[in-house]
Each structure stands twice: as structure tokens, then as C-alpha cells.
Design a protein around this motif. Structure first.
Motif, mmCIF file in Angstrom:
data_model
loop_
_atom_site.group_PDB
_atom_site.id
_atom_site.type_symbol
_atom_site.label_atom_id
_atom_site.label_comp_id
_atom_site.label_asym_id
_atom_site.label_seq_id
_atom_site.Cartn_x
_atom_site.Cartn_y
_atom_site.Cartn_z
ATOM 1 N N PRO A 140 19.771 14.349 -2.997
ATOM 2 C CA PRO A 140 19.853 14.273 -1.579
ATOM 3 C C PRO A 140 20.010 12.920 -1.033
ATOM 4 C CG PRO A 140 17.748 14.824 -1.859
ATOM 5 C CD PRO A 140 18.270 14.787 -3.089
ATOM 6 N N GLY A 141 19.740 12.032 -2.077
ATOM 7 C CA GLY A 141 19.611 10.712 -1.709
ATOM 8 C C GLY A 141 18.246 10.307 -0.789
ATOM 9 N N PRO A 168 24.484 -0.563 -4.269
ATOM 10 C CA PRO A 168 23.846 0.929 -4.142
ATOM 11 C C PRO A 168 23.357 1.348 -5.099
ATOM 12 C CG PRO A 168 26.021 0.969 -3.678
ATOM 13 C CD PRO A 168 25.720 -0.447 -3.741
ATOM 14 N N ASP A 169 22.347 2.122 -5.253
ATOM 15 C CA ASP A 169 21.833 2.979 -6.544
ATOM 16 C C ASP A 169 21.976 4.261 -6.275
ATOM 17 O OD1 ASP A 169 18.910 3.241 -8.596
ATOM 18 O OD2 ASP A 169 20.889 4.025 -8.756
ATOM 19 N N THR A 170 22.987 5.459 -6.940
ATOM 20 C CA THR A 170 23.213 6.612 -6.579
ATOM 21 C C THR A 170 22.555 7.556 -7.554
ATOM 22 O OG1 THR A 170 24.747 6.952 -7.988
ATOM 23 C CG2 THR A 170 25.432 6.022 -5.880
ATOM 24 N N THR A 171 21.559 6.893 -8.546
ATOM 25 C CA THR A 171 21.033 7.790 -9.373
ATOM 26 C C THR A 171 19.623 7.863 -9.256
ATOM 27 O OG1 THR A 171 20.800 5.944 -10.993
ATOM 28 C CG2 THR A 171 22.818 7.430 -10.972
ATOM 29 N N SER A 226 17.166 11.955 3.053
ATOM 30 C CA SER A 226 18.018 11.067 3.835
ATOM 31 C C SER A 226 18.606 11.415 5.107
ATOM 32 C CB SER A 226 19.556 10.842 3.085
ATOM 33 O OG SER A 226 20.068 12.081 2.868
ATOM 34 N N VAL A 253 18.865 3.839 2.895
ATOM 35 C CA VAL A 253 19.655 5.127 2.540
ATOM 36 C C VAL A 253 20.156 4.930 1.133
ATOM 37 C CG1 VAL A 253 21.478 6.588 3.037
ATOM 38 C CG2 VAL A 253 20.398 5.484 5.096
ATOM 39 N N VAL A 254 19.825 5.571 0.177
ATOM 40 C CA VAL A 254 20.497 5.849 -1.200
ATOM 41 C C VAL A 254 21.593 6.518 -1.300
ATOM 42 C CG1 VAL A 254 20.043 5.890 -3.656
ATOM 43 C CG2 VAL A 254 18.010 5.098 -1.869
ATOM 44 N N THR A 255 22.768 6.122 -1.500
ATOM 45 C CA THR A 255 23.857 6.935 -1.349
ATOM 46 C C THR A 255 24.970 6.158 -1.924
ATOM 47 O OG1 THR A 255 25.346 8.514 0.030
ATOM 48 C CG2 THR A 255 24.637 6.383 0.954
ATOM 49 N N GLY A 256 26.299 6.760 -1.990
ATOM 50 C CA GLY A 256 27.276 6.109 -2.616
ATOM 51 C C GLY A 256 27.757 6.456 -3.817
ATOM 52 N N GLY A 257 28.913 6.019 -4.381
ATOM 53 C CA GLY A 257 29.275 6.344 -5.635
ATOM 54 C C GLY A 257 30.012 7.773 -5.628
#
Lengths: 194, 101
Positions: free
Chosen positions: B48-49, B70-73, B84, B96-100
């Protein structure tokens, strides 16, 4: 729309695009074999192949657009259109851009087949066989869900479908009723040229 | 007149096949749209981030909008990380960890 929704949509649309592209490749292989029956005429395979290819582009556009407009990643349109121009996961995103551009080339030349001729169209159409594995590798390299069970399962099913169709194309006899006469004719022409 | 019967039959078969093609295309389109929604939900459930809380930081929440890399993993949130969709803390900035993709 929150960043997270865009991110989830990007991931969902990417996976659906892979499934659609797989269906397009499989139908393309089957239409080359001219597989048909009383209830399934040959033009149905070709028509579905064409419609799904256009649909694949639509979902690919959704995948790319949601990734680009996501303000968190801040990728920019250059990263979506120019291979290896992204600051973020440059190599893996670059593969995605290449797969996208190959697919656009294949679809555009298919729509212009009457203009460019059959030989040029066929040459470009073979690029599909490069586009599909590049898209799969892009998904595994870039994708957040690369090691999620559900994505691995979907990818395995897609790979099995393409592999089975390609194998079938290699070993199955052509359903073209004129295949044998054409082969005989070519052999006779080559013999006379020698 | 007799020779037109097979032609009419073939025309009917062609029309039926075209209707089938339209139905199949529409069905795949609807299924693909539903697939995007469904897989987005599955994505949200599996990864989910996260929003991280940094108690030592004094930066403002606006710092969280566009990090450079950003780190998506990241794995789903352990005890110090929260989903999130929520706000992590009133006194701490959220990341917030999201993106890619």
C-alpha cells in the motif's frame, strides 16, 4: 485524486496491459496459422487481434499517464517518451519506453499497411516478438509488485500462453489450403534458377 | 435464385461473426476496466505504500510532497510505519512512499 490512487492505477493498468498484449500476441500467432472453424471464421481472429491491439494502446496510455501525472514520482513526459531519460530506475523504465514505442510502431504500420506494403509491414510486425518480452522485463524490473505472488502468477500464465502459441505455430501444419502448391511452386522456380 | 442461397447463408454467418466480434471486444474492454480496478485494489492491499514518522525531525509536512528518489519497493508497514491513507502523527512529518509502477 490522491497520489496513492494514481500509483495503484498505474500498477493495475500496467498489469492489464501485459495481459492484453499477451492476448494480442497469441491471436496474432493463431491468425498467422489461419486457424478457423465453422463457428469461428478466420477474419474473427484477425479482427479481435486488431481490436485488442488498439485496446492495449489505450490501457498502455492509462498506465503511462497515471505514472507521469503522479506528483510524487515527478517523472515528466520526457521520461515516458525518450528511452533511458528517466532519473528514476533509468534502465527499467527505458525498457518500458522501448516496448511502448515498438508497439506504437507495430500498430501504426498495421493501420498503414495498404500504404507501406506487405513486406515492410511484416518486417515491422516481427518487432512484436521483441516488444512482449521487453514489456515483461520492464514489469519485473520497475514494478513495485515484481515479487508479489499474484503478479508472478499472471506473468507465468502470460508466458505459458505465448510459449504454447509459438510452439504450436512451429509444429502445427499450416491451415492455408494453398500452402503446399505455393511451396511446390517456389521449389520449382528455385530449381529452374539453378 | 438457387445459387443465392449459399451466398445469403454466408452473409448471415458473416454478420453473426461480426456481432460476436463486437460482443467479444466490448466484453474484453469491460473486463480490462474491471481488471484495472481490481488489480489496483489488490496492489493497494499487498503493497500500500507507507507513511513514516520521524520523531526527531522538525521539518514541516510540506517536505513530503516530492522526494528526489522515491522508493516504491518498501515492504508493508511494520510497527513504526503506517498505511498511506492515514496521517501518521500530528507532531511528526509524514513521508509518503509511492510512485513508479
Amino acid at each position: 485524486m490522491s497520489n496513492s490512487v494514481l500509483w495503484y492505477t498505474t500498477r493495475g493498468a500496467g498489469t492489464v496491459t501485459l495481459v492484453l498484449l499477451t492476448a494480442v500476441v497469441v491471436l496474432g500467432i493463431l491468425s498467422a496459422l489461419r486457424a478457423q472453424s465453422a463457428n469461428w471464421p478466420g477474419f474473427l481472429t484477425a479482427g479481435l487481434h486488431r481490436n485488442l491491439a488498439l485496446m492495449t494502446l489505450v490501457f498502455l496510455a492509462l498506465h503511462i499517464t497515471t505514472a507521469v501525472i503522479d506528483p510524487f514520482t515527478n517523472l515528466g513526459w520526457a521520461a515516458a517518451l525518450i528511452p533511458f531519460a528517466s532519473y528514476y530506475r533509468t534502465f527499467w523504465l527505458g525498457l518500458g519506453v522501448i516496448a511502448f514505442e515498438l508497439l506504437v510502431a507495430v500498430v501504426v504500420t498495421s493501420l498503414m499497411r495498404n500504404v507501406i506494403g506487405l513486406r515492410a509491414w511484416r518486417a515491422v510486425h516481427w518487432l512484436t516478438y521483441a516488444s512482449w518480452p521487453i514489456a515483461v522485463i520492464h514489469g519485473f524490473g520497475t514494478g513495485t509488485d515484481s515479487w508479489s505472488i499474484w503478479l508472478i502468477a499472471i506473468t507465468i500464465v502470460c508466458a505459458a500462453a505465448v510459449g504454447a502459441a509459438a510452439l504450436y505455430r512451429l509444429i502445427a501444419p499450416s491451415a492455408d489450403p494453398l500452402a503446399a502448391p505455393r511451396t511446390d511452386f517456389r521449389a520449382a522456380v528455385q530449381k529452374r534458377e539453378l | 435464385m438457387q445459387s443465392q442461397i449459399p451466398i445469403q447463408a454466408r452473409a448471415k454467418a458473416r454478420d453473426a461473426a461480426l456481432r460476436r466480434l463486437n460482443r467479444l471486444t466490448a466484453g474484453v474492454a469491460v473486463g480490462a476496466l474491471a481488471g484495472v480496478g481490481g488489480l489496483a485494489i489488490v496492489s493497494a492491499q499487498t503493497i500500500p505504500g507507507t507513511k513514516t514518522a520521524s520523531s526527531a525531525s522538525s521539518s514541516t509536512p510540506s517536505d513530503t510532497s516530492t522526494p528526489a528518489t522515491p522508493d516504491t519497493t518498501q515492504a508493508p508497514a511494520p510497527a513504526t510505519l503506517q498505511p498511506s491513507s492515514g496521517v501518521s502523527s500530528s507532531s511528526s512529518p509524514a513521508h509518503v512512499v509511492t510512485g513508479g509502477s
